[in-house]
Write a protein that holds these residues in place. Structure first.
Motif, short mmCIF file in Angstrom:
data_model
loop_
_atom_site.label_atom_id
_atom_site.label_comp_id
_atom_site.label_asym_id
_atom_site.label_seq_id
_atom_site.Cartn_x
_atom_site.Cartn_y
_atom_site.Cartn_z
N SER A 176 -6.65 1.79 -1.79
CA SER A 176 -6.52 0.33 -1.78
C SER A 176 -5.33 -0.09 -2.65
O SER A 176 -4.82 0.69 -3.46
CB SER A 176 -7.80 -0.31 -2.32
N ALA A 177 -4.94 -1.35 -2.51
CA ALA A 177 -3.87 -1.89 -3.35
C ALA A 177 -4.26 -1.79 -4.82
O ALA A 177 -3.42 -1.49 -5.68
CB ALA A 177 -3.57 -3.33 -2.95
N SER A 178 -5.52 -2.01 -5.11
CA SER A 178 -6.02 -1.91 -6.48
C SER A 178 -5.92 -0.47 -7.00
O SER A 178 -5.52 -0.23 -8.15
CB SER A 178 -7.46 -2.40 -6.55
N ASP A 179 -6.28 0.50 -6.15
CA ASP A 179 -6.17 1.92 -6.53
C ASP A 179 -4.71 2.28 -6.83
O ASP A 179 -4.42 2.93 -7.83
CB ASP A 179 -6.66 2.83 -5.41
N LEU A 180 -3.81 1.84 -5.96
CA LEU A 180 -2.38 2.14 -6.14
C LEU A 180 -1.84 1.47 -7.39
O LEU A 180 -1.02 2.05 -8.11
CB LEU A 180 -1.59 1.73 -4.90
N GLN A 181 -2.32 0.27 -7.67
CA GLN A 181 -1.89 -0.41 -8.89
C GLN A 181 -2.35 0.37 -10.12
O GLN A 181 -1.59 0.53 -11.08
CB GLN A 181 -2.45 -1.83 -8.92
N GLY A 182 -3.57 0.88 -10.09
CA GLY A 182 -4.09 1.67 -11.21
C GLY A 182 -3.29 2.95 -11.43
O GLY A 182 -2.97 3.30 -12.57
N ILE A 183 -2.99 3.64 -10.34
CA ILE A 183 -2.18 4.86 -10.43
C ILE A 183 -0.80 4.53 -10.98
O ILE A 183 -0.28 5.24 -11.86
CB ILE A 183 -2.07 5.55 -9.05
N SER A 184 -0.21 3.45 -10.49
CA SER A 184 1.12 3.04 -10.95
C SER A 184 1.10 2.70 -12.44
O SER A 184 2.00 3.08 -13.19
CB SER A 184 1.61 1.84 -10.15
N SER A 203 7.82 5.95 -4.75
CA SER A 203 6.93 6.94 -4.15
C SER A 203 6.62 6.54 -2.71
O SER A 203 6.61 5.35 -2.38
CB SER A 203 5.62 7.03 -4.95
N TYR A 204 6.36 7.56 -1.90
CA TYR A 204 6.00 7.37 -0.50
C TYR A 204 4.59 7.91 -0.31
O TYR A 204 4.31 9.06 -0.66
CB TYR A 204 6.98 8.13 0.41
N ILE A 205 3.72 7.08 0.25
CA ILE A 205 2.32 7.45 0.45
C ILE A 205 2.13 7.83 1.91
O ILE A 205 2.45 7.05 2.81
CB ILE A 205 1.38 6.26 0.12
N THR A 206 1.60 9.03 2.15
CA THR A 206 1.24 9.45 3.51
C THR A 206 -0.28 9.62 3.55
O THR A 206 -0.97 9.29 2.59
CB THR A 206 1.96 10.76 3.89
N ASP A 207 -0.80 10.12 4.64
CA ASP A 207 -2.25 10.24 4.76
C ASP A 207 -2.88 11.04 3.63
O ASP A 207 -3.91 10.63 3.08
CB ASP A 207 -2.63 10.88 6.10
N ASN A 208 -2.29 12.17 3.27
CA ASN A 208 -2.91 13.06 2.29
C ASN A 208 -1.98 13.52 1.16
O ASN A 208 -2.32 14.42 0.41
CB ASN A 208 -3.49 14.29 2.99
N LYS A 209 -0.80 12.92 1.09
CA LYS A 209 0.15 13.31 0.05
C LYS A 209 0.90 12.09 -0.46
O LYS A 209 1.01 11.08 0.23
CB LYS A 209 1.16 14.33 0.59
N ILE A 210 1.42 12.24 -1.66
CA ILE A 210 2.32 11.25 -2.23
C ILE A 210 3.60 12.00 -2.60
O ILE A 210 3.56 13.06 -3.23
CB ILE A 210 1.71 10.58 -3.48
N LEU A 270 -0.46 16.57 -3.60
CA LEU A 270 -1.56 16.60 -2.64
C LEU A 270 -2.66 15.68 -3.14
O LEU A 270 -3.18 15.86 -4.25
CB LEU A 270 -2.09 18.02 -2.47
N LEU A 271 -3.00 14.68 -2.36
CA LEU A 271 -4.06 13.74 -2.72
C LEU A 271 -4.78 13.33 -1.43
O LEU A 271 -4.41 12.36 -0.78
CB LEU A 271 -3.48 12.52 -3.42
N PRO A 272 -5.79 14.12 -1.03
CA PRO A 272 -6.51 13.81 0.21
C PRO A 272 -6.97 12.35 0.24
O PRO A 272 -7.51 11.84 -0.74
CB PRO A 272 -7.70 14.77 0.19
N GLY A 273 -6.70 11.69 1.35
CA GLY A 273 -7.08 10.30 1.51
C GLY A 273 -6.11 9.31 0.88
O GLY A 273 -6.40 8.12 0.79
N ALA A 274 -4.94 9.78 0.47
CA ALA A 274 -3.96 8.90 -0.20
C ALA A 274 -3.63 7.67 0.66
O ALA A 274 -3.49 6.57 0.13
CB ALA A 274 -2.68 9.66 -0.52
#
Length: 90
Positions: free
Chosen positions: A17-25, A44-51, A9-13
């Motif tokens: 941004s691409a930069s945010d996703l790169q940091g998480i990765s 991983s699959y990113i939806t509106d509020n979940k990964i 659960l990650l509200p706003g997932a």
């Protein structure tokens, strides 16, 4: 080796941004490197509020250890029992 689908659960997932996703990765990969080769992140699959993440690991405990070390949320860990696709109907 077992495959797992992890629900996070990650509200706003979906707005990350691409930069945010790169940091998480990068953080995930750093933790995986520390854990060793027994646990692997597939995708991983990113939806509106979940990964939803797909991992290969010998057991659920390594999945949870990865989440703990990376400070990643976990709503559920589900072991994949079988895979089907359109060719299954043939």
């Amino acid at each position: 080796m077992p495959k797992y689908v992890i629900e996070r659960l990650l509200p706003g997932a979906g707005d990350l941004s691409a930069s945010d996703l790169q940091g998480i990765s990068r953080k995930s990969c750093d933790v995986l490197e520390a854990l060793g080769p027994k646990v692997q992140w597939v995708e991983s699959y990113i939806t509106d509020n979940k990964i939803y993440c797909v991992y290969i690991a010998p057991d659920e405990s390594l999945i949870r250890k990865h989440a703990e070390m990376g400070e990643f949320p976990i709503e559920a860990v589900n072991q994949v029992r079988t895979i089907i696709d359109p060719t299954t109907s043939e």
